[in-house]
Write a protein that holds these residues in place. Sequence first.
Motif, PDB file in Angstrom:
ATOM      1  N   VAL A   1       0.715  -1.084  -0.205  1.00 30.21           N
ATOM      2  CA  VAL A   1       0.047   0.023  -0.019  1.00 30.21           C
ATOM      3  C   VAL A   1       0.944   1.277   0.042  1.00 30.21           C
ATOM      4  O   VAL A   1       2.076   1.414   0.630  1.00 30.21           O
ATOM      5  N   THR A   2       0.570   2.364  -0.898  1.00 24.45           N
ATOM      6  CA  THR A   2       1.376   3.543  -0.997  1.00 24.45           C
ATOM      7  C   THR A   2       0.664   4.705  -0.353  1.00 24.45           C
ATOM      8  O   THR A   2      -0.919   4.756  -0.324  1.00 24.45           O
ATOM      9  N   PRO A   3       1.152   5.774   0.316  1.00 24.31           N
ATOM     10  CA  PRO A   3       0.574   6.937   0.612  1.00 24.31           C
ATOM     11  C   PRO A   3      -0.533   7.501  -0.381  1.00 24.31           C
ATOM     12  O   PRO A   3      -1.637   8.169   0.501  1.00 24.31           O
ATOM     13  N   ASP A   4      -0.263   7.644  -1.603  1.00 22.16           N
ATOM     14  CA  ASP A   4      -1.178   8.049  -2.162  1.00 22.16           C
ATOM     15  C   ASP A   4      -2.687   7.546  -2.366  1.00 22.16           C
ATOM     16  O   ASP A   4      -3.494   7.899  -2.459  1.00 22.16           O
ATOM     17  N   GLN A   5      -2.492   6.183  -1.991  1.00 18.70           N
ATOM     18  CA  GLN A   5      -3.897   5.567  -2.060  1.00 18.70           C
ATOM     19  C   GLN A   5      -4.772   5.817  -0.651  1.00 18.70           C
ATOM     20  O   GLN A   5      -6.022   5.726  -0.978  1.00 18.70           O
ATOM     21  N   TYR A   6      -4.301   6.330   0.201  1.00 21.36           N
ATOM     22  CA  TYR A   6      -5.107   6.926   1.342  1.00 21.36           C
ATOM     23  C   TYR A   6      -6.014   8.159   0.850  1.00 21.36           C
ATOM     24  O   TYR A   6      -7.175   8.445   1.268  1.00 21.36           O
ATOM     25  N   GLN A   7      -5.510   8.954   0.054  1.00 18.77           N
ATOM     26  CA  GLN A   7      -6.263  10.101  -0.571  1.00 18.77           C
ATOM     27  C   GLN A   7      -7.502   9.581  -1.448  1.00 18.77           C
ATOM     28  O   GLN A   7      -8.463   9.844  -1.458  1.00 18.77           O
TER      29      GLN A   7
ATOM     30  N   TRP B   1     -15.140  14.033  11.094  1.00 22.22           N
ATOM     31  CA  TRP B   1     -14.845  12.734  10.587  1.00 22.22           C
ATOM     32  C   TRP B   1     -13.813  12.831   9.690  1.00 22.22           C
ATOM     33  O   TRP B   1     -13.067  11.680   9.539  1.00 22.22           O
ATOM     34  N   ASP B   2     -13.393  13.865   9.218  1.00 19.85           N
ATOM     35  CA  ASP B   2     -12.294  14.012   8.381  1.00 19.85           C
ATOM     36  C   ASP B   2     -11.057  13.914   9.236  1.00 19.85           C
ATOM     37  O   ASP B   2      -9.985  13.559   8.572  1.00 19.85           O
ATOM     38  N   GLU B   3     -11.310  14.573  10.270  1.00 21.69           N
ATOM     39  CA  GLU B   3     -10.101  14.766  11.308  1.00 21.69           C
ATOM     40  C   GLU B   3      -9.732  13.271  11.769  1.00 21.69           C
ATOM     41  O   GLU B   3      -8.487  12.903  11.832  1.00 21.69           O
ATOM     42  N   VAL B   4     -10.964  12.609  11.908  1.00 18.89           N
ATOM     43  CA  VAL B   4     -10.813  11.135  12.371  1.00 18.89           C
ATOM     44  C   VAL B   4      -9.741  10.260  11.300  1.00 18.89           C
ATOM     45  O   VAL B   4      -9.081   9.656  11.643  1.00 18.89           O
ATOM     46  N   TYR B   5     -10.394  10.361  10.146  1.00 16.09           N
ATOM     47  CA  TYR B   5      -9.791   9.722   8.908  1.00 16.09           C
ATOM     48  C   TYR B   5      -8.157  10.191   8.800  1.00 16.09           C
ATOM     49  O   TYR B   5      -7.367   9.223   8.811  1.00 16.09           O
ATOM     50  N   TRP B   6      -7.914  11.251   8.763  1.00 14.00           N
ATOM     51  CA  TRP B   6      -6.476  11.597   8.378  1.00 14.00           C
ATOM     52  C   TRP B   6      -5.592  11.329   9.835  1.00 14.00           C
ATOM     53  O   TRP B   6      -4.494  11.168   9.594  1.00 14.00           O
ATOM     54  N   LEU B   7      -6.241  11.398  11.041  1.00 14.53           N
ATOM     55  CA  LEU B   7      -5.297  10.849  12.284  1.00 14.53           C
ATOM     56  C   LEU B   7      -4.977   9.378  11.989  1.00 14.53           C
ATOM     57  O   LEU B   7      -3.873   9.063  12.336  1.00 14.53           O
ATOM     58  N   MET B   8      -5.948   8.717  11.645  1.00 14.46           N
ATOM     59  CA  MET B   8      -5.683   7.103  11.377  1.00 14.46           C
ATOM     60  C   MET B   8      -4.832   7.055   9.893  1.00 14.46           C
ATOM     61  O   MET B   8      -3.941   6.545  10.057  1.00 14.46           O
ATOM     62  N   ALA B   9      -5.128   7.546   9.097  1.00 13.91           N
ATOM     63  CA  ALA B   9      -4.296   7.677   7.957  1.00 13.91           C
ATOM     64  C   ALA B   9      -2.859   8.043   7.831  1.00 13.91           C
ATOM     65  O   ALA B   9      -1.883   7.237   7.456  1.00 13.91           O
ATOM     66  N   ASN B  10      -2.491   8.994   8.527  1.00 18.23           N
ATOM     67  CA  ASN B  10      -1.500   9.727   8.712  1.00 18.23           C
ATOM     68  C   ASN B  10      -0.576   8.794   9.554  1.00 18.23           C
ATOM     69  O   ASN B  10       0.707   8.592   9.279  1.00 18.23           O
ATOM     70  N   ALA B  11      -1.288   8.276  10.654  1.00 10.02           N
ATOM     71  CA  ALA B  11      -0.341   7.435  11.680  1.00 10.02           C
ATOM     72  C   ALA B  11      -0.138   6.036  10.808  1.00 10.02           C
ATOM     73  O   ALA B  11       1.118   5.591  11.091  1.00 10.02           O
ATOM     74  N   LEU B  12      -0.913   5.486   9.982  1.00  8.37           N
ATOM     75  CA  LEU B  12      -0.569   4.410   9.115  1.00  8.37           C
ATOM     76  C   LEU B  12       0.571   4.437   8.264  1.00  8.37           C
ATOM     77  O   LEU B  12       1.224   3.692   8.039  1.00  8.37           O
ATOM     78  N   ILE B  13       0.298   5.735   7.492  1.00  4.41           N
ATOM     79  CA  ILE B  13       1.485   5.962   6.626  1.00  4.41           C
ATOM     80  C   ILE B  13       2.678   6.058   7.417  1.00  4.41           C
ATOM     81  O   ILE B  13       3.777   5.373   6.778  1.00  4.41           O
ATOM     82  N   ALA B  14       2.843   6.656   8.469  1.00  2.83           N
ATOM     83  CA  ALA B  14       4.028   6.876   9.262  1.00  2.83           C
ATOM     84  C   ALA B  14       4.615   5.321   9.581  1.00  2.83           C
ATOM     85  O   ALA B  14       5.851   4.995   9.372  1.00  2.83           O
ATOM     86  N   VAL B  15       3.814   4.709  10.108  1.00  2.00           N
ATOM     87  CA  VAL B  15       4.138   3.221  10.297  1.00  2.00           C
ATOM     88  C   VAL B  15       4.424   2.308   9.361  1.00  2.00           C
ATOM     89  O   VAL B  15       5.627   1.488   9.499  1.00  2.00           O
ATOM     90  N   GLU B  16       3.832   2.604   8.223  1.00  4.27           N
ATOM     91  CA  GLU B  16       4.264   1.901   7.111  1.00  4.27           C
ATOM     92  C   GLU B  16       5.543   2.147   6.442  1.00  4.27           C
ATOM     93  O   GLU B  16       6.310   1.284   6.067  1.00  4.27           O
ATOM     94  N   ALA B  17       5.797   3.779   6.337  1.00  5.27           N
ATOM     95  CA  ALA B  17       7.078   4.118   5.997  1.00  5.27           C
ATOM     96  C   ALA B  17       8.338   3.191   6.846  1.00  5.27           C
ATOM     97  O   ALA B  17       9.445   3.249   6.302  1.00  5.27           O
ATOM     98  N   ARG B  18       8.128   3.273   7.934  1.00  6.66           N
ATOM     99  CA  ARG B  18       9.266   2.733   8.841  1.00  6.66           C
ATOM    100  C   ARG B  18       9.182   1.222   8.644  1.00  6.66           C
ATOM    101  O   ARG B  18      10.390   0.619   8.437  1.00  6.66           O
ATOM    102  N   LEU B  19       7.977   0.704   8.323  1.00  7.50           N
ATOM    103  CA  LEU B  19       8.118  -0.989   7.992  1.00  7.50           C
ATOM    104  C   LEU B  19       9.035  -1.043   6.547  1.00  7.50           C
ATOM    105  O   LEU B  19       9.860  -2.022   6.262  1.00  7.50           O
ATOM    106  N   TYR B  20       8.503  -0.134   5.642  1.00  9.20           N
ATOM    107  CA  TYR B  20       9.502  -0.293   4.378  1.00  9.20           C
ATOM    108  C   TYR B  20      10.838  -0.024   4.507  1.00  9.20           C
ATOM    109  O   TYR B  20      11.515  -0.712   3.824  1.00  9.20           O
TER     110      TYR B  20
END
Length: 393
Positions: free
Chosen positions: A93-99, A125-144
């Motif tokens: 999964v890539t960061p751009d897919q979250y948008q 709810w937009d704030e909820v979504y991006w809190l979750m999405a940005n947290a996932l993007i950060a963790v996934e970047a570290r895993l990559y």
Amino acid sequence: MLSDKSAQTVRATLPVVGAAIGEITGSFYGRLFEAHPELLRDLFNRGNQADGSQRQALAGSIAAFATALVEHPDRRPDAMLARIAHKHASLGVTPDQYQVVHTHLFAAIVEVLGDAVTPEVAAAWDEVYWLMANALIAVEARLYEESGTRGERRPYAVAARTAETADVATFLLRPADGGPVPAHQPGQYVSVQVELPDGARQIRQYSLSGQPDGGLRITVKKVAGDPAGEVSNHLHQHVDEGATLLVSAPFGDVRLADGDRPVLLASAGIGCTPIVGMLTHLAETGATRRVIAVHGDRQESAHAFRAEYAQLVDKLPNGEAHVWYERPEGEWPAARTGLVDLAALGVPADTVAYLCGPLPFMRAVRTQLLAAGVPAADIHYEVFGPDLWLGQD
């Protein structure tokens, strides 16, 4: 964390959104795949879409994350985020897919809830979504970064194929380029991508079931039913020694931790695959801790790794194996016939437990462990497929 204003709005609207979340996710996936059919063809599991389990898992994760934000504003549900991030990294999964997801998810919210989605509600709810999405993007970047990949898969040659049971096969994989095997930990999994007859390049995740030198070992159960498992059936029917598979780096947040505390490894059915990988590690490292290996299955002939399971436990000086069969095919103790029951095993309260198998099995074992005094934080589980446990336990 959520702003005070958004937290109040989310808390007030959570019952309405929660009640409609199943309808919302259904509309979301319809919109997403209409606009991006390649995602259904090459990224999402078509079987999980057909039976609705992926929609249920998405709904559960959104509801669980939002609930955690309003009920525990001082902490983030990192365990849930880590589990999702490892799955995403395995899929690439890539960061751009979250948008892309955001666009179609919020269109679905407006479609289902209509005028109830005021600008204030949408912003919260937009704030909820991006809190979750940005947290996932950060963790996934570290895993990559840790894996040295960006989610791409590498060609592996099938060095050997072994039949474990009538519907379970083990594939020994070695890098096709002759390079080194990536580092991995017992309990982790890889994703395997195959091209199906209709041109779809479907991906499935399989636990590593051992630690062969210079290779990876996965074990696959052929999934019957309607829908049948597309990838598992393809592997069983078309992939033999000499074939090439595209395989990701290992990922997975449920990993056997070293230490001296007693460990319980509980599995049922094909859930034995990561457990056998953990037993292999314990045996190869000469672990002296108490190891309680527990397995439940339909009958002897359905028990994959039956002989290897016993051999590995025998190598452990403080290892013990307890196996239950629902319908034994030969003579079998009455106390070990039926479902797994930990009551007579004397599980210590300081045990660290790892569970893998069908959800009813894991719920039952978890309940027994809690009754034995094992803290919930020390009970870890691996789910094959969408995590439907979220928000239900």
